[in-house]
Design an enzyme around this catalytic site. Structure first.
Site: not given
Ligand SMILES: [Zn+2]
Length: 237
Positions: A47, A192
């Site tokens: 993400d 991430h």
């Molecule tokens: Zn996020």
């Protein structure tokens, strides 16, 4: 007394608009993808990117290991680093939308939520990219998020494994430990590839990247197959 009633009304409104939809969508809503399908499958998802400081390094590791992942991109970062998305696509990875600028759905008005979907889609389409997958920032939704997701034909995907890789308290070692302890068949792992721009610690993705150099070969050795949602859907048919 009026203050107390106003406060109570505010709490009820916020619960109905934000907290209850998020709880329902995270835990109960059967239309949301939380697990991979197919024997021995797992999904690696990233993400908040792309970020040119980290995403290229990550793509290198995925390439070295011959595996595909899914990148839930923030549209405003796509605008800054479209060449990173080009590379993801060229190397066979899957992309999904992760909002326009990573604003929490709890803080978005209905109009802002509508525009967030439209602007994200428009930005991707300006590069001729389209995706049927959406993941809300922090997994937070409001009363209208699923309506707009459905309206635009998105399948919403959350996750089943986190390693807190965004945190300043995490290290390569803690991420390795959590990933190996928590991953099992059908896990959707959420990591991430951006740091301080989306609420994480600066350079946190460097820990993630280092951890993956160890974790991916071990998970492969355990017999897991890394799939993207497109592949998983195909196999499930
Ligand atoms: Zn996020």
């Amino acid at each position: 007394m009026i203050f107390v009633w106003s406060l109570l009304a505010g709490v009820i409104l916020f619960s109905v608009y934000a907290v209850i939809p998020t709880y329902y969508n995270k835990k109960i809503n059967p239309n949301i993808i939380r697990h991979a399908q197919g024997k021995d499958t797992i999904m690696l998802t990233f993400d908040d990117g792309p970020d040119e400081r980290y995403t290229g390094k990550l793509l290198d590791i995925l390439k070295e290991n011959g595996i595909k992942a899914t990148f839930f991109v923030v549209a405003d970062n796509v605008r800054k680093y479209p060449q990173m998305v080009d590379r993801m696509m060229a190397e066979g990875h899957c992309i999904g939308i992760h909002s326009y600028c990573h604003k929490n759905a709890w803080l978005k008005t209905p109009r802002e939520e509508k525009r967030d979907f439209e602007n994200s889609i428009d930005l991707l389409e300006s590069y001729n990219w389209k995706t049927p997958f959406y993941r809300p920032p922090w997994g937070h939704t409001n009363l209208l998020s699923m309506y707009y997701a459905k309206k635009h034909g998105f399948q919403v995907m959350l996750w089943s494994v986190m390693a807190q890789d965004w945190s300043s308290k995490s290290s390569k070692e803690t991420i390795i430990k959590k990933l190996l302890e928590r991953t099992r068949e059908h896990s959707i792992i959420c990591l991430h590839d951006a740091g301080e721009n989306s609420g994480g610690a600066k350079d946190a993705p460097l820990n993630t990247i280092e951890a993956l150099k160890t974790v991916i070969p071990i998970l492969k050795q355990k017999g897991y197959r890394f799939v993207t949602p497109e592949v998983a859907q195909y196999e499930a048919v």
